[in-house]
Design a protein around this motif. Structure first.
Motif, PDB file in Angstrom:
ATOM      1  N   TRP A 179     144.744 158.792  65.275  1.00 50.81           N
ATOM      2  CA  TRP A 179     143.640 157.843  65.431  1.00 50.81           C
ATOM      3  C   TRP A 179     142.292 158.515  65.175  1.00 50.81           C
ATOM      4  CZ3 TRP A 179     143.066 152.919  65.189  1.00 50.81           C
ATOM      5  CH2 TRP A 179     141.931 152.294  65.717  1.00 50.81           C
ATOM      6  N   ASP A 180     142.120 159.724  65.674  1.00 50.07           N
ATOM      7  CA  ASP A 180     140.859 160.442  65.470  1.00 50.07           C
ATOM      8  C   ASP A 180     140.659 160.836  64.009  1.00 50.07           C
ATOM      9  OD1 ASP A 180     140.340 160.155  68.139  1.00 50.07           O
ATOM     10  OD2 ASP A 180     140.883 162.209  68.697  1.00 50.07           O
ATOM     11  N   LEU A 181     141.732 161.216  63.322  1.00 51.76           N
ATOM     12  CA  LEU A 181     141.631 161.559  61.899  1.00 51.76           C
ATOM     13  C   LEU A 181     141.214 160.347  61.071  1.00 51.76           C
ATOM     14  CD1 LEU A 181     144.774 163.845  61.408  1.00 51.76           C
ATOM     15  CD2 LEU A 181     142.388 164.560  61.184  1.00 51.76           C
ATOM     16  N   ILE A 182     141.768 159.194  61.385  1.00 52.99           N
ATOM     17  CA  ILE A 182     141.418 157.966  60.656  1.00 52.99           C
ATOM     18  C   ILE A 182     139.930 157.676  60.792  1.00 52.99           C
ATOM     19  CG2 ILE A 182     141.741 155.444  60.624  1.00 52.99           C
ATOM     20  CD1 ILE A 182     144.703 155.999  61.397  1.00 52.99           C
ATOM     21  N   GLY A 183     139.349 158.035  61.926  1.00 51.94           N
ATOM     22  CA  GLY A 183     137.936 157.766  62.175  1.00 51.94           C
ATOM     23  C   GLY A 183     136.965 158.760  61.568  1.00 51.94           C
ATOM     24  N   THR A 184     137.452 159.814  60.926  1.00 52.58           N
ATOM     25  CA  THR A 184     136.544 160.817  60.354  1.00 52.58           C
ATOM     26  C   THR A 184     135.856 160.284  59.099  1.00 52.58           C
ATOM     27  OG1 THR A 184     138.300 161.796  59.007  1.00 52.58           O
ATOM     28  CG2 THR A 184     137.937 162.749  61.210  1.00 52.58           C
ATOM     29  N   ALA A 185     134.695 160.849  58.795  1.00 50.06           N
ATOM     30  CA  ALA A 185     133.935 160.439  57.608  1.00 50.06           C
ATOM     31  C   ALA A 185     134.733 160.684  56.337  1.00 50.06           C
ATOM     32  CB  ALA A 185     132.611 161.206  57.559  1.00 50.06           C
ATOM     33  N   GLU A 186     135.449 161.807  56.283  1.00 54.74           N
ATOM     34  CA  GLU A 186     136.191 162.150  55.056  1.00 54.74           C
ATOM     35  C   GLU A 186     137.340 161.176  54.807  1.00 54.74           C
ATOM     36  OE1 GLU A 186     134.067 165.488  56.788  1.00 54.74           O
ATOM     37  OE2 GLU A 186     135.882 164.563  57.610  1.00 54.74           O
ATOM     38  N   PHE A 187     137.982 160.709  55.879  1.00 52.32           N
ATOM     39  CA  PHE A 187     139.073 159.748  55.681  1.00 52.32           C
ATOM     40  C   PHE A 187     138.516 158.355  55.374  1.00 52.32           C
ATOM     41  CE2 PHE A 187     142.621 156.960  56.753  1.00 52.32           C
ATOM     42  CZ  PHE A 187     143.652 157.600  56.070  1.00 52.32           C
ATOM     43  N   GLN A 188     137.426 157.968  56.026  1.00 52.72           N
ATOM     44  CA  GLN A 188     136.819 156.669  55.762  1.00 52.72           C
ATOM     45  C   GLN A 188     136.304 156.572  54.324  1.00 52.72           C
ATOM     46  OE1 GLN A 188     136.564 153.810  57.756  1.00 52.72           O
ATOM     47  NE2 GLN A 188     138.045 154.883  59.064  1.00 52.72           N
ATOM     48  N   ARG A 189     135.933 157.709  53.741  1.00 49.44           N
ATOM     49  CA  ARG A 189     135.497 157.732  52.339  1.00 49.44           C
ATOM     50  C   ARG A 189     136.569 157.159  51.411  1.00 49.44           C
ATOM     51  NH1 ARG A 189     137.078 161.575  48.891  1.00 49.44           N
ATOM     52  NH2 ARG A 189     135.965 161.856  46.921  1.00 49.44           N
ATOM     53  N   LEU A 190     137.844 157.286  51.783  1.00 51.55           N
ATOM     54  CA  LEU A 190     138.928 156.794  50.927  1.00 51.55           C
ATOM     55  C   LEU A 190     138.909 155.281  50.763  1.00 51.55           C
ATOM     56  CD1 LEU A 190     141.921 159.064  52.049  1.00 51.55           C
ATOM     57  CD2 LEU A 190     140.369 159.359  50.099  1.00 51.55           C
ATOM     58  N   ARG A 191     138.193 154.565  51.639  1.00 51.05           N
ATOM     59  CA  ARG A 191     138.016 153.126  51.452  1.00 51.05           C
ATOM     60  C   ARG A 191     137.240 152.840  50.168  1.00 51.05           C
ATOM     61  NH1 ARG A 191     138.874 149.940  56.128  1.00 51.05           N
ATOM     62  NH2 ARG A 191     138.912 151.058  58.118  1.00 51.05           N
ATOM     63  N   ARG A 192     136.464 153.830  49.722  1.00 48.84           N
ATOM     64  CA  ARG A 192     135.583 153.643  48.561  1.00 48.84           C
ATOM     65  C   ARG A 192     136.149 154.284  47.300  1.00 48.84           C
ATOM     66  NH1 ARG A 192     132.533 155.460  52.802  1.00 48.84           N
ATOM     67  NH2 ARG A 192     131.854 157.378  51.770  1.00 48.84           N
ATOM     68  N   ILE A 193     137.444 154.616  47.350  1.00 48.10           N
ATOM     69  CA  ILE A 193     138.145 155.160  46.180  1.00 48.10           C
ATOM     70  C   ILE A 193     139.330 154.240  45.896  1.00 48.10           C
ATOM     71  CG2 ILE A 193     139.345 157.142  45.185  1.00 48.10           C
ATOM     72  CD1 ILE A 193     136.532 157.906  45.884  1.00 48.10           C
ATOM     73  N   ARG A 194     139.333 153.582  44.745  1.00 49.20           N
ATOM     74  CA  ARG A 194     140.463 152.703  44.426  1.00 49.20           C
ATOM     75  C   ARG A 194     141.731 153.514  44.202  1.00 49.20           C
ATOM     76  NH1 ARG A 194     136.548 150.082  41.337  1.00 49.20           N
ATOM     77  NH2 ARG A 194     136.130 147.915  41.908  1.00 49.20           N
ATOM     78  N   GLN A 195     142.843 152.955  44.632  1.00 45.38           N
ATOM     79  CA  GLN A 195     144.141 153.598  44.426  1.00 45.38           C
ATOM     80  C   GLN A 195     144.486 153.692  42.940  1.00 45.38           C
ATOM     81  OE1 GLN A 195     146.246 155.136  46.279  1.00 45.38           O
ATOM     82  NE2 GLN A 195     148.159 155.100  45.140  1.00 45.38           N
ATOM     83  N   LEU A 196     144.115 152.679  42.162  1.00 49.45           N
ATOM     84  CA  LEU A 196     144.565 152.628  40.770  1.00 49.45           C
ATOM     85  C   LEU A 196     143.432 152.731  39.753  1.00 49.45           C
ATOM     86  CD1 LEU A 196     147.449 149.974  40.821  1.00 49.45           C
ATOM     87  CD2 LEU A 196     147.615 152.462  40.735  1.00 49.45           C
ATOM     88  N   GLY A 197     142.331 153.347  40.135  1.00 51.58           N
ATOM     89  CA  GLY A 197     141.270 153.623  39.164  1.00 51.58           C
ATOM     90  C   GLY A 197     140.828 152.382  38.404  1.00 51.58           C
ATOM     91  N   THR A 198     140.965 152.418  37.070  1.00 52.81           N
ATOM     92  CA  THR A 198     140.479 151.328  36.218  1.00 52.81           C
ATOM     93  C   THR A 198     141.479 150.185  36.057  1.00 52.81           C
ATOM     94  OG1 THR A 198     141.317 152.428  34.225  1.00 52.81           O
ATOM     95  CG2 THR A 198     139.075 152.944  34.876  1.00 52.81           C
ATOM     96  N   THR A 199     142.606 150.227  36.766  1.00 54.08           N
ATOM     97  CA  THR A 199     143.644 149.198  36.586  1.00 54.08           C
ATOM     98  C   THR A 199     143.148 147.809  36.975  1.00 54.08           C
ATOM     99  OG1 THR A 199     145.362 150.853  36.959  1.00 54.08           O
ATOM    100  CG2 THR A 199     146.020 148.564  37.206  1.00 54.08           C
ATOM    101  N   TYR A 200     142.110 147.724  37.819  1.00 54.22           N
ATOM    102  CA  TYR A 200     141.592 146.407  38.218  1.00 54.22           C
ATOM    103  C   TYR A 200     141.025 145.644  37.027  1.00 54.22           C
ATOM    104  CZ  TYR A 200     136.772 148.228  38.031  1.00 54.22           C
ATOM    105  OH  TYR A 200     135.578 148.772  37.619  1.00 54.22           O
ATOM    106  N   LEU A 201     140.721 146.336  35.933  1.00 54.53           N
ATOM    107  CA  LEU A 201     140.236 145.673  34.723  1.00 54.53           C
ATOM    108  C   LEU A 201     141.377 145.060  33.915  1.00 54.53           C
ATOM    109  CD1 LEU A 201     137.528 148.293  33.724  1.00 54.53           C
ATOM    110  CD2 LEU A 201     137.116 145.972  34.564  1.00 54.53           C
ATOM    111  N   THR A 202     142.614 145.404  34.273  1.00 55.03           N
ATOM    112  CA  THR A 202     143.793 144.811  33.636  1.00 55.03           C
ATOM    113  C   THR A 202     144.470 143.831  34.574  1.00 55.03           C
ATOM    114  OG1 THR A 202     144.145 146.911  32.448  1.00 55.03           O
ATOM    115  CG2 THR A 202     145.970 145.329  32.458  1.00 55.03           C
ATOM    116  N   PHE A 203     144.760 144.290  35.797  1.00 49.29           N
ATOM    117  CA  PHE A 203     145.372 143.449  36.833  1.00 49.29           C
ATOM    118  C   PHE A 203     144.297 143.206  37.896  1.00 49.29           C
ATOM    119  CE2 PHE A 203     148.738 145.984  34.928  1.00 49.29           C
ATOM    120  CZ  PHE A 203     149.728 145.038  34.667  1.00 49.29           C
TER     121      PHE A 203
END
Length: 434
Positions: free
Chosen positions: A29-53
């Motif tokens: 729970w504490d790791l999920i709350g760190t700034a470095e882990f929360q940053r992953l909300r702002r990184i898409r899993q599939l990069g540019t794939t949203y322009l196709t799907f």
């Protein structure tokens, strides 16, 4: 901190793939709350794939939670009290699963290629460096961050632990195949994960699969094969990646040539000058990159301005199949004609290649050794999967590679003042389509 410290009440995340992600351990729970882990909300899993799907907007954050949940289920439900499993490794596995993608940059692999970076290096640097994540992990013990980093680097002494996070049938792949299928809306990535989890067994140095679950594993491998060629290597997604990488190349080239930007790329300085430090890296996410692409549309450099507009407004390059063994002469002629037409081939005539090896048996000593999937036979013997499965044998060790040639059809269509050059370009590209 007591390694077994629990929250007073279980926390749950609603999840479209696993229904719920369960958290009882305080450190998770504490790791999920760190700034470095929360940053992953702002990184898409599939990069540019949203322009196709268009549904592919999911993040590294929810994928990481998914990998954690699969590992939690394996350890708590399948491996509990079984021979070869030491429950002292439980928290290490959970932390490594949660943090395995922590070092991904914006647009992930495209970004890495341009700046010659490796997200796994940054993952280890975040875990062992002066970060909030490191401070949380150190509550378990001073050497705990190092152990987590070793699991992710695949150098940890207990290979069973490593195989849960990184192997040819691991929690990472089992989550991203299903999650990416869900968000892209395709059916290829679905397989019977419940069955696979039920037949997983711990051995001394890796996870094995009971022979009775072989067909579920075959289905998983074929799902992976289909997802790579139908989703991950989709030619339209690759067109967007080509433009993305060319924008970053152009910005770097302009900076090194002392070009005067209207909007200075302050977030990129250490990247462009090959002096990147961890704190600069952590400030980069996709919202930052897209901000620069937005303002760079107004730059005086016509190439940077055009490429940014293309990416943001999805005016992507067209493509044809390309065979580097037989069509290099055509590519060289096109290169010459593009220059005559005033179209810079370095940015507008691009060969992109993708390749995948869906399954491989053990090849000791080779680069990127792949530990094979092993079956536990009813008599207790261990057999490599492709020796028992005709389906897997048929694709084992077979690397498939695909090449495309990308170009801006709209710029070619507008070559009204250079009709002869235009006709020659169109003729060459048409010959490549045949």
């Amino acid at each position: 901190m007591d390694p077994n410290s629990k929250l007073s009440e279980e926390k749950v995340f609603k999840d479209p793939v696993h229904r719920y992600v369960h958290v009882r351990d305080k450190i998770i729970w504490d790791l999920i709350g760190t700034a470095e882990f929360q940053r992953l909300r702002r990184i898409r899993q599939l990069g540019t794939t949203y322009l196709t799907f268009h549904g592919a907007e999911h993040s590294r954050f929810n994928h990481s939670l998914g990998v954690y949940e699969i590992i939690r289920r394996i350890i708590d439900d399948v491996f509990h009290d079984r021979e070869h499993w030491n429950n002292d490794e439980r928290l290490l596995c959970l932390c490594a699963a949660l943090l395995h993608d922590l070092g991904h940059g914006p647009f992930s692999h495209s970004f890495e290629k341009v700046f010659h970076l490796d997200h796994e290096d940054f993952t280890q640097a975040i875990i062992t460096g002066p970060t909030e994540v490191n401070a949380v992990l150190r509550r378990i013990g001073d050497d705990f961050p190092k152990k987590v980093a070793e699991v992710i680097a695949k150098t940890y002494e207990n290979k069973l632990v490593v195989s849960l996070i990184s192997s040819q049938i691991d929690a990472d792949r089992m989550d991203y195949l299903q999650r990416d299928a869900y968000y892209t809306g395709v059916s290829y990535g679905h397989f019977d994960m419940e069955r696979i989890l039920r037949v997983m067994r711990p051995q001394e140095d890796q996870v094995v699969i009971k022979q009775s679950g072989m067909h579920a594993v075959e289905d998983y491998i074929m799902s992976r094969y289909q997802m790579y060629w139908q989703v991950y290597f989709h030619p339209v997604t690759r067109s967007a990646e080509v433009i993305l990488t060319k924008i970053l190349h152009r910005a770097k080239q302009l900076h090194q040539g002392h070009y005067s930007f209207k909007h200075q790329p302050a977030h990129f300085y250490s990247l462009f000058e090959d002096e990147l430090v961890l704190q600069d890296y952590l400030r980069l996410d996709e919202s930052v990159i897209l901000y620069y692409f937005q303002v760079w549309q107004d730059e005086e450099d016509p190439i940077l301005s055009d490429l940014c507009g293309r990416f943001l407004n999805r005016r992507l390059f067209q493509y044809i199949e390309f065979n580097p063994n037989s069509q290099m002469k055509m590519w060289m002629e096109l290169n010459h004609l593009f220059k005559k037409a005033g179209i810079d081939p370095d940015y507008y005539l691009v060969v992109d290649s993708s390749s995948d090896l869906p399954y491989d048996f053990y090849r000791p000593g080779e680069e990127e050794e792949r530990l094979p999937i092993h079956l536990l036979m009813p008599n207790g013997d261990i057999r490599e999967l492709s020796r028992e499965s005709e389906i897997v044998e048929a694709i084992s060790g077979k690397k498939r590679t695909d090449h495309k040639l990308y170009f801006p059809q709209d710029l070619i269509d507008r070559l009204s003042s250079k009709r002869k050059v235009k006709e020659q370009i169109i003729q060459l590209l048409s010959s490549g389509k045949n």
